[in-house]
Each structure stands twice: as C-alpha cells, then as structure tokens.
Design an enzyme around this catalytic site. Structure first.
Site, PDB file in Angstrom:
ATOM      1  N   GLY A  67       5.088   5.111  -8.407  1.00  0.00           N
ATOM      2  CA  GLY A  67       6.148   3.528  -9.027  1.00  0.00           C
ATOM      3  C   GLY A  67       5.474   2.120  -8.755  1.00  0.00           C
ATOM      4  CG  HIS A  68       3.224   0.863  -5.147  1.00  0.00           C
ATOM      5  ND1 HIS A  68       3.722   2.164  -4.642  1.00  0.00           N
ATOM      6  CD2 HIS A  68       3.557  -0.339  -4.232  1.00  0.00           C
ATOM      7  CE1 HIS A  68       4.155   1.814  -3.603  1.00  0.00           C
ATOM      8  NE2 HIS A  68       4.705   0.304  -3.714  1.00  0.00           N
ATOM      9  CD  GLN A  98       7.742  -7.624   3.892  1.00  0.00           C
ATOM     10  OE1 GLN A  98       7.375  -8.318   3.679  1.00  0.00           O
ATOM     11  NE2 GLN A  98       8.091  -6.527   3.055  1.00  0.00           N
ATOM     12  N   GLY A 142       0.910  -1.317   0.180  1.00  0.00           N
ATOM     13  CA  GLY A 142       0.213   0.353  -0.643  1.00  0.00           C
ATOM     14  C   GLY A 142       0.728   1.431   0.423  1.00  0.00           C
ATOM     15  CG  LEU A 158      -1.217   1.455  -3.602  1.00  0.00           C
ATOM     16  CD1 LEU A 158      -2.073   0.845  -4.649  1.00  0.00           C
ATOM     17  CD2 LEU A 158      -0.038   1.054  -3.469  1.00  0.00           C
ATOM     18  CB  SER A 178       5.471   3.466   1.248  1.00  0.00           C
ATOM     19  OG  SER A 178       5.249   2.915  -0.269  1.00  0.00           O
ATOM     20  NE  ARG A 179      10.635   1.282   5.440  1.00  0.00           N
ATOM     21  CZ  ARG A 179      10.272  -0.091   5.244  1.00  0.00           C
ATOM     22  NH1 ARG A 179      10.614  -0.357   3.658  1.00  0.00           N
ATOM     23  NH2 ARG A 179      10.070  -1.163   5.621  1.00  0.00           N
ATOM     24  N   GLY A 201       9.334  -5.035  -8.792  1.00  0.00           N
ATOM     25  CA  GLY A 201      10.463  -3.616  -9.039  1.00  0.00           C
ATOM     26  C   GLY A 201      11.885  -4.083  -8.979  1.00  0.00           C
TER      27      GLY A 201
HETATM   28  O1  PAF Z   1       7.631  -4.855  -1.885  1.00  0.00           O
HETATM   29  C1  PAF Z   1       6.902  -5.333  -0.826  1.00  0.00           C
HETATM   30  O2  PAF Z   1       6.249  -3.848  -1.025  1.00  0.00           O
HETATM   31  C2  PAF Z   1       6.823  -6.074   0.404  1.00  0.00           C
HETATM   32  O3  PAF Z   1       7.760  -6.802   0.015  1.00  0.00           O
HETATM   33  C3  PAF Z   1       5.918  -7.515  -0.504  1.00  0.00           C
HETATM   34  C4  PAF Z   1       6.308  -8.419  -2.092  1.00  0.00           C
HETATM   35  C5  PAF Z   1       4.261  -6.856  -1.035  1.00  0.00           C
HETATM   36  C6  PAF Z   1       5.637  -9.011   0.429  1.00  0.00           C
HETATM   37  O4  PAF Z   1       5.002  -8.365   1.678  1.00  0.00           O
END
Ligand code: PAF
Length: 279
Positions: free
Chosen positions: A32-33, A57, A27, A29, A183-184, A144
């Site tokens: 880039g997304h 993660q 999310g 977004l 996003s960061r 990406g």
């Molecule tokens: O790149 C990301 O946004 C995340 O690592 C992904 C691939 C959606 C997995 O949570």
C-alpha cells in the site's frame, strides 16, 4: 537513496527542488505504501518519503511502544522504488523541544468518527504533517484514501493555511480477499486474518443497500454493526457520511444523490481496523 535525519541537512539536500513529491509514513512499509510512492513519482520529482512514528497522534492506551518498526527492510523497499531521500528524523530531531504549538482541526471534522474514538489523534496528525511539510517543502504530497478522514483533514488544512502543497489522494490498496493493507494487520492472528475481510464485505453491503435507494440509513448501519457483533467484532462505528465534509447527510441530500462514503472502525481481537468505501 540518501537517508537524512536532521532538518538542516534535509533542507540543504532539497534546496532548489521545486517539484518535490512527498509521502509521509510511519514505516513498516507494505505494498500500500509502495503504491503511494509510485503515484508520487507520477506527480513530481524527486520523490521524498519520511518515516517517523509520531508520538503526538497516539493516545495513552494506544500502541506507540509496540508500533512495528522495521527500518532496514523499509529502506530496502524504498531504494527499489527509486526514492531520492528518506527523511527519518529521531524524536529529538523533529521535536527538539516540547511541541507546544499545535494545529487543531475544526471540531465538526476532527472530533467525529476517528476523532470521537481517538481524542487528540487528528491534532497530532495535522501538527506533524504541517511540520513535515515545513521541512520537506513539497509541491505535492500523497495520502491514501484508506485513512479517508485524515486525507480530508490534511487537504483542508493545506487549503486553509494556503500551503503550496497539493494533496493527492491514492486509492486503497487491498489484498485479494478485500482486506485493506495496513501496518496494523500484522497484529492479527492467523484465524483473525481470515475473518478480517468481513469488514470490507459489510461496507460493500451497506453501499449496495444505499445505492438501491433505501433512505433508512440508521437501519442499514445498525444491521451492519449487528453482523460484526455476531462474529465477536467490537465495532466503534459504521457510518454513512457525505464525501464533501464527512457530515451526516440529510434526507433531502440523500434524495438529491449527494456523493457519499461509508466509513467503519472495528476491533477484531486486540487489533483495531478501519476501512471505508465511496458509494
Ligand atoms: O498515515 C500515517 O501513516 C500517519 O498518520 C502520518 C500521515 C504519516 C502522520 O504521522
């Protein structure tokens, strides 16, 4: 666009679709997304996106709780891109019980670079990506190059598990000043945002020096780290690697002109930025 949170409903909705193109995201977004969605459309139909901030993660000191969540505006952007289904599971939907089975990437690929500084990160990524693939059952999935190591690990996972999903790589989307969209980037202050393109400049400089045939890679990397340190960045790594396996190239391999990529991660204030450049 249909917004679906349950795995069962998603399966019902996508039943019989053989050419699904999938873009997993967390999310918040940005362009880039959206460029990934456009590439997905070229490779399949329908396009399915997911939004799920994957706790697995994030490390204990990472930004899971404050990771930007902008669901409504994300939905509007995806609708404009003609995405057919947005899969947006809750944690209960995707992990109804503790996720005890995990996918562990091989150490040489999973514990280097990002894996060294974010222990367990790639295990969290591969576990959720495998699970998302199992839910969506896509023919292709787009990742990406900005997250170069992630792309490579997911591609190898898909190959080794013989998943019926082809991994498509999308070029990094950059702002006019070269900063890779992320996003960061939203965590950067105004003055940090002005400073941030330095990372890409330094990567270009490393790439140029390697292209001129200089084989003292360690000196090139150190010099690049030094430039960031001098401007109050806290670099984790700037490292020239082989594109094929992200391992350090030998002198022979350098002489043979093996394809290379330079990857970097550095903190600017509280924001950790990553970027890379194929040489
Ligand atoms: O790149 C990301 O946004 C995340 O690592 C992904 C691939 C959606 C997995 O949570």
């Amino acid at each position: 666009m249909k917004i679906i949170s349950s795995i069962e409903e998603l399966r019902d909705q996508l039943r019989g679709q053989l050419r699904t193109a999938f873009v997993p995201t967390m999310g918040n977004l940005h362009e880039g997304h959206l460029s990934l969605m456009r590439l997905a459309r070229k490779h399949g139909d329908p396009v399915v996106a997911s939004i799920f901030v994957n706790r697995l993660q994030f490390g204990p000191n990472d930004d899971f709780d404050k990771y930007p969540r902008t669901f409504q505006s994300d939905v509007e952007k995806l609708e404009k891109e003609g995405v057919y289904v947005l899969f947006a599971p809750t944690e209960k939907d995707l992990y109804p019980e503790p996720q005890e089975f995990r996918v562990r990437p091989p150490d040489d690929l999973g514990n280097t670079l990002e894996g060294e500084f974010r222990p367990g990160f790639f295990c969290g990524v591969t576990t959720v990506v495998l699970k998302l693939f199992s839910c969506v059952q896509p023919r292709v999935a787009v990742f990406g190059k900005k997250d170069y190591q992630q792309l490579m690990i997911v591609r190898n996972m898909s190959k080794q598990f013989a998943l019926p999903t082809e991994i498509i790589a999308a070029e990094t989307y950059r702002a006019d000043d070269g900063l890779a969209l992320s996003s960061r980037n939203g965590y950067l202050s105004v003055s940090e945002r002005k400073e941030a393109p330095l990372l890409f400049k330094v990567l270009n400089q490393v790439a140029d020096e390697v292209r001129t045939g200089c084989v003292d890679i360690a000196a090139i990397e150190n010099n690049a780290m030094q430039q960031l340190l001098e401007r109050d960045w806290k670099p984790d790594y700037i490292s020239v690697r082989k594109r094929a396996d992200l391992q350090i190239p030998s002198t022979d391999e350098l002489a043979q002109g093996v394809p290379l990529v330079v990857l970097a991660a550095a903190r600017l204030g509280v924001t950790r930025l990553i970027d890379n450049l194929e040489i």
